[in-house]
Design an enzyme around this catalytic site. Structure first.
Site, PDB file in Angstrom:
ATOM      1  N   GLY A  94       0.667  -1.422   0.033  1.00 26.68           N
ATOM      2  CA  GLY A  94       0.158   0.100  -0.068  1.00 26.68           C
ATOM      3  C   GLY A  94       0.793   1.308  -0.034  1.00 26.68           C
ATOM      4  O   GLY A  94       0.428   2.263  -0.461  1.00 26.68           O
ATOM      5  N   ASP A 135       0.780   3.379   4.333  1.00 31.50           N
ATOM      6  CA  ASP A 135      -0.220   4.120   3.777  1.00 31.50           C
ATOM      7  C   ASP A 135      -1.421   4.661   4.884  1.00 31.50           C
ATOM      8  O   ASP A 135      -1.875   5.754   4.582  1.00 31.50           O
ATOM      9  CB  ASP A 135      -0.824   3.275   2.472  1.00 31.50           C
ATOM     10  CG  ASP A 135      -1.381   1.862   3.042  1.00 31.50           C
ATOM     11  OD1 ASP A 135      -1.066   1.372   4.211  1.00 31.50           O
ATOM     12  OD2 ASP A 135      -1.833   1.181   2.225  1.00 31.50           O
ATOM     13  N   ASP A 189      -5.136   1.803  10.432  1.00 28.50           N
ATOM     14  CA  ASP A 189      -6.235   1.654  10.869  1.00 28.50           C
ATOM     15  C   ASP A 189      -6.564   1.013  12.450  1.00 28.50           C
ATOM     16  O   ASP A 189      -6.767   1.973  13.368  1.00 28.50           O
ATOM     17  CB  ASP A 189      -7.001   0.608   9.958  1.00 28.50           C
ATOM     18  CG  ASP A 189      -8.423   0.195  10.198  1.00 28.50           C
ATOM     19  OD1 ASP A 189      -9.143   0.613  10.864  1.00 28.50           O
ATOM     20  OD2 ASP A 189      -8.948  -0.758   9.422  1.00 28.50           O
ATOM     21  N   PHE A 195     -14.007   3.007   4.619  1.00 26.31           N
ATOM     22  CA  PHE A 195     -13.045   2.244   3.792  1.00 26.31           C
ATOM     23  C   PHE A 195     -12.684   3.231   2.646  1.00 26.31           C
ATOM     24  O   PHE A 195     -13.779   3.877   1.793  1.00 26.31           O
ATOM     25  CB  PHE A 195     -13.760   1.344   3.147  1.00 26.31           C
ATOM     26  CG  PHE A 195     -12.678   0.415   2.443  1.00 26.31           C
ATOM     27  CD1 PHE A 195     -11.979  -0.508   3.364  1.00 26.31           C
ATOM     28  CD2 PHE A 195     -12.565   0.052   1.093  1.00 26.31           C
ATOM     29  CE1 PHE A 195     -11.039  -1.253   2.643  1.00 26.31           C
ATOM     30  CE2 PHE A 195     -11.458  -0.605   0.642  1.00 26.31           C
ATOM     31  CZ  PHE A 195     -10.754  -1.242   1.392  1.00 26.31           C
ATOM     32  N   ASP A 205      -5.727  -0.412  -1.781  1.00 24.52           N
ATOM     33  CA  ASP A 205      -6.569  -1.369  -2.616  1.00 24.52           C
ATOM     34  C   ASP A 205      -7.926  -1.782  -2.055  1.00 24.52           C
ATOM     35  O   ASP A 205      -8.057  -1.650  -0.905  1.00 24.52           O
ATOM     36  CB  ASP A 205      -5.855  -2.711  -2.872  1.00 24.52           C
ATOM     37  CG  ASP A 205      -5.739  -3.392  -1.678  1.00 24.52           C
ATOM     38  OD1 ASP A 205      -5.106  -3.072  -0.669  1.00 24.52           O
ATOM     39  OD2 ASP A 205      -5.981  -4.637  -1.577  1.00 24.52           O
TER      40      ASP A 205
HETATM   41  P1  IMP Z   1      -4.169  -1.948  10.688  1.00 31.87           P
HETATM   42  O1  IMP Z   1      -3.107  -3.065  11.154  1.00 31.87           O
HETATM   43  O2  IMP Z   1      -5.623  -2.271  11.313  1.00 31.87           O
HETATM   44  O3  IMP Z   1      -3.737  -0.734  11.214  1.00 31.87           O
HETATM   45  O4  IMP Z   1      -4.441  -1.813   9.296  1.00 31.87           O
HETATM   46  C1  IMP Z   1      -3.531  -1.552   8.294  1.00 31.87           C
HETATM   47  C2  IMP Z   1      -3.582  -2.002   7.009  1.00 31.87           C
HETATM   48  O5  IMP Z   1      -4.783  -2.342   6.878  1.00 31.87           O
HETATM   49  C3  IMP Z   1      -2.995  -0.845   6.142  1.00 31.87           C
HETATM   50  O6  IMP Z   1      -1.743  -0.958   5.689  1.00 31.87           O
HETATM   51  C4  IMP Z   1      -3.793  -1.272   4.844  1.00 31.87           C
HETATM   52  O7  IMP Z   1      -3.168  -2.126   4.016  1.00 31.87           O
HETATM   53  C5  IMP Z   1      -5.192  -1.843   5.404  1.00 31.87           C
HETATM   54  N1  IMP Z   1      -6.498  -0.752   5.271  1.00 31.87           N
HETATM   55  C6  IMP Z   1      -6.791  -0.438   6.499  1.00 31.87           C
HETATM   56  N2  IMP Z   1      -7.902   0.453   6.153  1.00 31.87           N
HETATM   57  C7  IMP Z   1      -7.955   0.401   4.862  1.00 31.87           C
HETATM   58  C8  IMP Z   1      -9.059   1.090   3.684  1.00 31.87           C
HETATM   59  O8  IMP Z   1      -9.662   1.993   4.170  1.00 31.87           O
HETATM   60  N3  IMP Z   1      -8.569   1.054   2.613  1.00 31.87           N
HETATM   61  C9  IMP Z   1      -7.663  -0.092   1.991  1.00 31.87           C
HETATM   62  N4  IMP Z   1      -6.959  -0.581   2.993  1.00 31.87           N
HETATM   63  C10 IMP Z   1      -6.857  -0.366   4.206  1.00 31.87           C
HETATM   64 MG    MG Z   2      -0.804  -1.587   3.836  1.00 29.79          MG
END
Ligand code: IMP
Ligand code: MG
Length: 184
Positions: free
Chosen positions: A53, A109, A112, A161, A168
């Site tokens: 990403g 990128d 979350d 999202f 992606d």
């Molecule tokens: P986390 O580990 O929950 O913080 O998620 C991080 C990863 O989830 C990011 O590097 C993204 O690849 C993916 N991600 C989280 N939210 C989105 C979104 O809204 N669109 C696309 N990818 C996302």
């Molecule tokens: Mg990512």
């Protein structure tokens, strides 16, 4: 040269609309670049991008940075093809660079839940760098439940999202030239 900047986009059967424009991205990256120039002056940091990403954000961000710097990449297991986190992180590709005693800037990128970045920071700290900083283009602050370090943020966004500019949906949409959000 013109980037792919449609008004709306159908990605895997879901409709997305413009959320952060190319102009907004460029203006923010210019400022982030200047901030990093000041913070890391004389330090030759190494940017570590999180694949897939962050590849576009990192590529653009680096070109706003004018101090000497290096780049490498890591790859983590991802969400799969879903819009919600699987809750599991593993490393799919390790860095090649030696980061001991170096200033590391982790580049994501989006943060979350914070799970991926927490895993990464812990992992990189194990290599005994001089410092670890975290920069993310987007931060879904209200969705972040893990206690994760975030030093520089492009945009704080609501828990929706988003797609494009490297991000992606089921591996598609990364080629969009700006950020789109799922239409409700
Ligand atoms: P986390 O580990 O929950 O913080 O998620 C991080 C990863 O989830 C990011 O590097 C993204 O690849 C993916 N991600 C989280 N939210 C989105 C979104 O809204 N669109 C696309 N990818 C996302
Ligand atoms: Mg990512």
């Amino acid at each position: 040269m013109s980037y792919y900047l449609p008004e709306t986009v159908d990605c895997n059967g879901e409709l997305f609309e413009i959320f952060i424009t190319k102009e907004q991205l460029e203006a923010r990256l210019l400022l982030l670049g200047k901030t990093l120039d000041k913070k890391f002056d004389g330090k030759k940091p190494i940017f570590i991008g999180v694949l897939n990403g962050a590849f576009i954000f990192l590529a653009d961000l680096m070109r706003y940075v004018s101090i000497p710097c290096e780049v490498d990449f890591m790859k983590l297991s991802s969400y799969g093809d879903e819009k919600v986190s699987s809750g599991q992180v593993t490393s799919l590709k390790e860095i090649d660079a030696k980061v001991k005693n170096r200033h590391v800037i982790l580049v994501e990128d989006i943060i979350d839940t914070g799970l991926s970045m927490k895993y990464l920071v812990d992992k990189i700290k194990g290599y005994e760098p001089e410092s670890v900083s975290v920069i993310t283009l987007l931060h879904k602050k209200e969705a972040t439940v893990h206690d994760v370090q975030v030093d520089y943020v492009g945009f704080e966004i609501p828990n929706k999202f988003v797609l494009g500019y490297g991000l992606d949906y089921a591996q598609e949409g990364r080629n969009l030239g700006q950020i789109y959000v799922l239409k409700d």
